[in-house]
Design a protein around this motif. Structure first.
Motif, mmCIF file in Angstrom:
data_model
loop_
_atom_site.group_PDB
_atom_site.id
_atom_site.type_symbol
_atom_site.label_atom_id
_atom_site.label_comp_id
_atom_site.label_asym_id
_atom_site.label_seq_id
_atom_site.Cartn_x
_atom_site.Cartn_y
_atom_site.Cartn_z
ATOM 1 N N UNK A 136 -10.534 1.996 7.916
ATOM 2 C CA UNK A 136 -11.431 3.038 7.410
ATOM 3 C C UNK A 136 -11.206 4.342 8.169
ATOM 4 N N UNK A 137 -11.025 4.244 9.479
ATOM 5 C CA UNK A 137 -10.811 5.449 10.286
ATOM 6 C C UNK A 137 -9.569 6.207 9.833
ATOM 7 N N UNK A 138 -8.525 5.461 9.429
ATOM 8 C CA UNK A 138 -7.276 6.109 9.007
ATOM 9 C C UNK A 138 -7.453 6.922 7.736
ATOM 10 N N UNK A 139 -8.458 6.604 6.937
ATOM 11 C CA UNK A 139 -8.692 7.342 5.704
ATOM 12 C C UNK A 139 -9.858 8.299 5.774
ATOM 13 N N UNK A 191 -14.805 9.012 4.431
ATOM 14 C CA UNK A 191 -13.624 8.226 4.067
ATOM 15 C C UNK A 191 -13.241 8.552 2.623
ATOM 16 N N UNK A 192 -12.060 9.149 2.457
ATOM 17 C CA UNK A 192 -11.575 9.522 1.139
ATOM 18 C C UNK A 192 -10.401 8.669 0.674
ATOM 19 N N UNK A 193 -9.722 7.989 1.588
ATOM 20 C CA UNK A 193 -8.571 7.178 1.191
ATOM 21 C C UNK A 193 -8.679 5.788 1.792
ATOM 22 N N UNK A 194 -8.159 4.826 1.062
ATOM 23 C CA UNK A 194 -8.069 3.448 1.535
ATOM 24 C C UNK A 194 -6.597 3.146 1.777
ATOM 25 N N UNK A 195 -6.221 3.088 3.027
ATOM 26 C CA UNK A 195 -4.832 2.823 3.393
ATOM 27 C C UNK A 195 -4.613 1.320 3.344
ATOM 28 N N UNK A 203 -6.569 6.498 -3.428
ATOM 29 C CA UNK A 203 -7.737 7.371 -3.565
ATOM 30 C C UNK A 203 -8.160 7.426 -5.024
ATOM 31 N N UNK A 204 -9.441 7.722 -5.216
ATOM 32 C CA UNK A 204 -9.990 7.947 -6.550
ATOM 33 C C UNK A 204 -10.261 9.443 -6.679
#
Length: 424
Positions: free
Chosen positions: A117-120, A126-130, A305-306
């Motif tokens: 979560x931190x990475x996105x 949080x805008x991206x799910x890596x 991302x959405x």
């Protein structure tokens, strides 16, 4: 919240998906799209898996008609840091707090590996799910090393001794992607971390003054430059594409390549059956380093991302929930021989020496697993530093000139008020 349809997907709404088809391919996404069709049989799904995904996504975002779910990574990624600041993506908070699809009593948030979560997260949201857990290091063929009686050295001095021996066998010691120096750069930075500590990465991520001129970073650059100075590179490496360099590696023309846990998946069609690909940590300057040899640079990658203007955002969220189910994560590992960021999803998946070595490396690294955020936050300067590193290895720059040019790129970003800044 409705655990069956938490985002209130309208069953007949079409779903538009554009994803990065790089080293991991896109079969794992197509697999969950099949599951989506079983749940919503009236929904038409448009799927595009594309290597140069930025060329498709950037015009669509500019025109205001983005897909419902996207991913972008690697050489042809989009600028997630800038786009997050511009409001291009939806907050993933509601998705993360939705029920896991196949782990009762857990939210999606609670099923992901630490750091995902931190990475996105950009400026607290949080805008991206890596999706993938990329592990970087130095790769070799265990079977090749067994035949020659070679052992992977822990230090650069040991590496130089082995390289001199390798040249007698007619095998080039090293190759790397001449057009994509970013895995090579991570190897360099990991060498610096072992000498200068984890603060090396923190300073680089935070655009600190003189981070690229620190003694630890310059010593690491000098260590890797020896490979070029001594002629220990596969001839032509400096001009090779990443696929050409990787082909030379799997064909046994070069013994080592700095790369990551996706390499087996990317080269599967060319990989000899007895290759036994293995990932090891990058060498250290001295056994007396402040961070041990077992430390490794890893990170959540393959960002999904959405888009904020998605026509079917609910469907995008639901497809992402299918991806982050344990079944979805297992499908990814079975297809790619690499771990996803779904905790436990790769347990029991076998058949790959690379996957086994990645697990071993991560277990040994423990709290000494390093995460570099610079490449997610500042795409363009990161690529530019890769280009400067290519010039270092072509012997066009001295080590100190390399550090000065890298720092100048970073200082320009730090001074530019139009570039959103992030800190760790």
């Amino acid at each position: 919240m409705d655990s069956e349809n938490p985002f209130h997907v309208r069953p007949a709404d079409p779903l538009d998906v554009v994803v990065h088809k790089g080293g991991y391919g896109d079969a794992y996404v197509i697999g969950v799209e099949d599951e989506y069709r079983r749940r919503f049989p009236s929904a038409a799904i448009t799927h595009a898996g594309i290597k140069k995904v930025n060329a498709v996504l950037e015009p669509r975002f500019a025109a205001g008609n983005p897909p419902d779910l996207i991913s972008a990574a690697g050489k042809y990624s989009i600028d997630f840091g800038q786009m997050a600041a511009d409001g291009a993506f939806l907050d993933l908070g509601p998705f993360l707090d939705a029920p896991s699809l196949d782990i009762p009593g857990r939210t999606v948030r609670e099923t992901l590996l630490p750091g995902t979560i931190e990475a996105g997260t950009y400026d607290g949201t949080c805008f991206t799910l890596n999706y993938s857990c990329n592990v970087f290091g130095v790769l070799h063929s265990r079977s090749l090393f067994r035949r020659h009686g070679w052992t992977v050295p822990r230090t650069w001095d040991g590496m130089y001794e082995l390289c001199a021996e390798m040249t007698k066998s007619g095998i080039a010691p090293w190759t790397y992607a001449g057009d994509y120096l970013l895995p090579f750069l991570r190897m360099l930075l990991m060498t610096a971390v072992r000498t200068g500590g984890h603060q090396v990465i923190t300073d680089i991520d935070n655009l600190a003054p003189n981070a690229w001129r620190s003694e630890a970073v310059l010593e690491a650059a000098a260590a890797v430059r020896v490979l070029a100075d001594k002629g220990w590179l596969l001839p032509g490496t400096e001009g090779m594409t990443f696929l050409e360099a990787q082909a030379g590696f799997v064909e046994g023309k070069a013994a080592f390549i700095p790369c990551g846990s996706w390499l087996e998946s990317e080269m599967r069609d060319q990989l000899p059956t007895d290759f036994e690909m293995v990932l090891s940590p990058s060498p250290m300057l001295s056994e007396n380093g402040v961070v041990p040899y077992s430390a490794v640079v890893a990170g959540a990658a393959e960002p999904f991302a959405v888009p904020a203007k998605a026509a079917n955002a609910a469907g995008g969220f639901e497809l992402l929930r299918l991806l982050t189910s344990r079944a979805g994560g297992r499908r990814f590992t079975e297809a790619t021989s690499a771990p996803s960021n779904v905790a436990g999803a790769a347990d029991g998946v076998g058949g790959s020496t690379l996957l086994a070595s990645v697990r071993d490396v991560l277990d040994a690294a423990g709290d000494n697993t390093c995460f570099l955020m610079f490449f997610l936050w500042y795409r363009d300067p990161y690529y530019a530093i890769g280009d400067v590193t290519a010039r270092l290895m072509r012997r066009e720059l001295s080590v100190r000139e390399w550090g000065d040019e890298c720092q100048a790129l970073v200082d320009a970003v730090a001074a530019d008020p139009s570039v959103p800044k992030y800190r760790r």
